[in-house]
Design an enzyme around this catalytic site. Sequence first.
Site, PDB file in Angstrom:
ATOM      1  N   ARG A 165      53.144  22.702  14.666  1.00  0.00           N
ATOM      2  CA  ARG A 165      52.021  22.630  13.741  1.00  0.00           C
ATOM      3  C   ARG A 165      50.669  22.526  14.435  1.00  0.00           C
ATOM      4  O   ARG A 165      49.695  23.121  13.987  1.00  0.00           O
ATOM      5  CB  ARG A 165      52.219  21.434  12.807  1.00  0.00           C
ATOM      6  CG  ARG A 165      53.386  21.620  11.875  1.00  0.00           C
ATOM      7  CD  ARG A 165      53.684  20.391  11.061  1.00  0.00           C
ATOM      8  NE  ARG A 165      54.754  20.687  10.096  1.00  0.00           N
ATOM      9  CZ  ARG A 165      55.224  19.799   9.241  1.00  0.00           C
ATOM     10  NH1 ARG A 165      54.745  18.568   9.227  1.00  0.00           N
ATOM     11  NH2 ARG A 165      56.182  20.139   8.397  1.00  0.00           N
TER      12      ARG A 165
ATOM     13  N   HIS B 136      48.295  19.952   9.280  1.00  0.00           N
ATOM     14  CA  HIS B 136      49.327  20.905   8.874  1.00  0.00           C
ATOM     15  C   HIS B 136      48.701  22.281   8.700  1.00  0.00           C
ATOM     16  O   HIS B 136      47.675  22.426   8.037  1.00  0.00           O
ATOM     17  CB  HIS B 136      49.965  20.443   7.568  1.00  0.00           C
ATOM     18  CG  HIS B 136      51.280  21.083   7.280  1.00  0.00           C
ATOM     19  ND1 HIS B 136      51.399  22.438   7.031  1.00  0.00           N
ATOM     20  CD2 HIS B 136      52.538  20.576   7.201  1.00  0.00           C
ATOM     21  CE1 HIS B 136      52.672  22.714   6.809  1.00  0.00           C
ATOM     22  NE2 HIS B 136      53.388  21.611   6.907  1.00  0.00           N
TER      23      HIS B 136
END
Length: 644
Positions: A337, A266
């Site tokens: 991401r 992330h």
Amino acid sequence: MVLDSKIPEGPLGEKWSKHKFNLKLVNPANKRKYTVIVVGTGLAGASAAASLAELGYNVKAFCYQDSARRAHSIAAQGGINAAKNYRNDGDSVYRLFYDTIKGGDYRAREANVHRLAEVSNDIIDQCVAQGVPFAREYGGLLDNRSFGGAQVSRTFYARGQTGQQLLLGAYSALNRQIHEGKVKMYNRHEMLDLVTVDGKAQGIVTRNLLTGEIETFAGHAVLLCTGGYGNVFYLSTNAMGCNTTAIWRSYKKGAAFANPCFTQIHPTCIPVTGDHQSKLTLMSESLRNDGRVWVPKTREMAARLRKGEIKVSDIKEEDRDYFLERKYPSFGNLVPRDVASRNAKEAADDGRGVGASGKAVYLDFAEAIGRLGKAAVEAKYGNLFDMYYQITNENPYEMPMRIYPAVHYTMGGLWVDYNLMTTVPGLYCLGEANFSDHGANRLGASALMQGLADGYFVIPYTVGDYLANIGPKPVDASHPAFAQAKKDVEDRIKRFLSMKGTKTVDEYHRDLGLIMWEYCGMARNEQGLTKAKGMIKELREDFWKNAIVIGENEEMNMCLEKAGRVADFLELAELMVDDALNRKESCGGHFREESQTEEGEAKRDDENYAYVAAWEFKGDDAPAAMHKEQLIFENVKLTQRSYK
């Protein structure tokens, strides 16, 4: 092992509707003759347990927390996707399907992903009916915001605590069934093995985490809803208790493990500050709606910033590199991401990172505050800003946040067919614990969507088909398989408690995490992966020789709990490396340095790797066998992903 995906025939948009009609049904009066075991009570587990109990089945639900409210689903922040097109900006079920397939770099099944997009709208209706307080516009309609990998606003949210609010909705539905007597809840019970009889899943073995009692439970079907395995990296955004034991024990009982190397990094997490940390903190991807990602344009300026010679406010606009906006003008800061993470790493590796360590980039809200006003930004993200301030003692209203990629979600998991059944008949896997819907990279706000889709709208249909076929004959809990599985667990616990070495279990976990992050993290190559495989094997051997486990079984013993979880992580890590070595292409979160475009983007090899790699356990001292489920794309064209 035969991988039969059971994908229905017919046009993509009609597969699920026709499949539901063709599934066998259980007579309402017969449902109460069946018992279903649900392991894990996060969004997938709580919604499945509540839905099945509402239908009339008897449910036994298990969680290792003291309450189902403490499931890690509660930590999700930014939102949940659905294709309602409230913004009238061009969204549709097909666009959500396409964005998800593309975002996953074309490594997911078309049929599963389209079903997910289809039921997304039902999820919102279900949750609103339960009282989930989604944000609303002035006129009363539910509000939406944008997320990475999409050019439409389809994400429903409740400030920065969407997971918490959704879980409270599912938890309320679960509690209703507990009160009605249709769900028997077992808190503080950890599943330590799967019981199979004649090749079918018929029960589990658990340890009572308060008393140490080893118990067996029987059921006609077992549903694993136990989340992801990101904690194999030690430092991740997951709660410290998150583990792989339930799915790993099931893998060793015959359930294939699919795409274990597909892990998600992330991009917006609070950076590592030192060796004292045991986990990392996520800052919601929703912040990239209004926050702009940047680093200084020159290494010299970044170096002066790190040394404290200048402040961030001293860096003029023309000296800032908004690298996502520069490289990806169509999507800007809302690229997926994996793309955002790799670019942040590239900037830091180039010597332009910020913060004392240089392992961070800025997420700046100055422009948004100037455009919208502080009050509007606070209304959207206030609790996230407060959380950042509490952790860093820096005010994000006055200076940019510092963020850096961290391990977050796992796209790999147990292999399941279209019905969510694993390769062990009667064993189902829902939510993040399976591999099915996200390919090589999960789009933001799709985790909550999948968990609730599986629990509320898929498993209530598909598990009934299996139960109707096996019939309501009571499960024989006195079968020798239950006693043997219990003995195996007891012997394993005795082995742990006999370990009187000098190194703590946490030390081994931290060492494993360093190996995985360095060689199987954001970028991988054959040399590094080969080295990691050897290092993990040595670490695992040393663990069994030199780790120390204190205490007894007949008590609350967190050291014993950790020992079992870390032992499983050590084995899983080796399979992850094997999977990463096998996949000599770059796709999504799996970035092989040997396979990239001239511009440094991930380069797929569709001719050789357009398949799901499903691994079969062959014994503790034998290499796992890989089986391939070829991915067939009839509705989307395989193209090199571009967000420019």
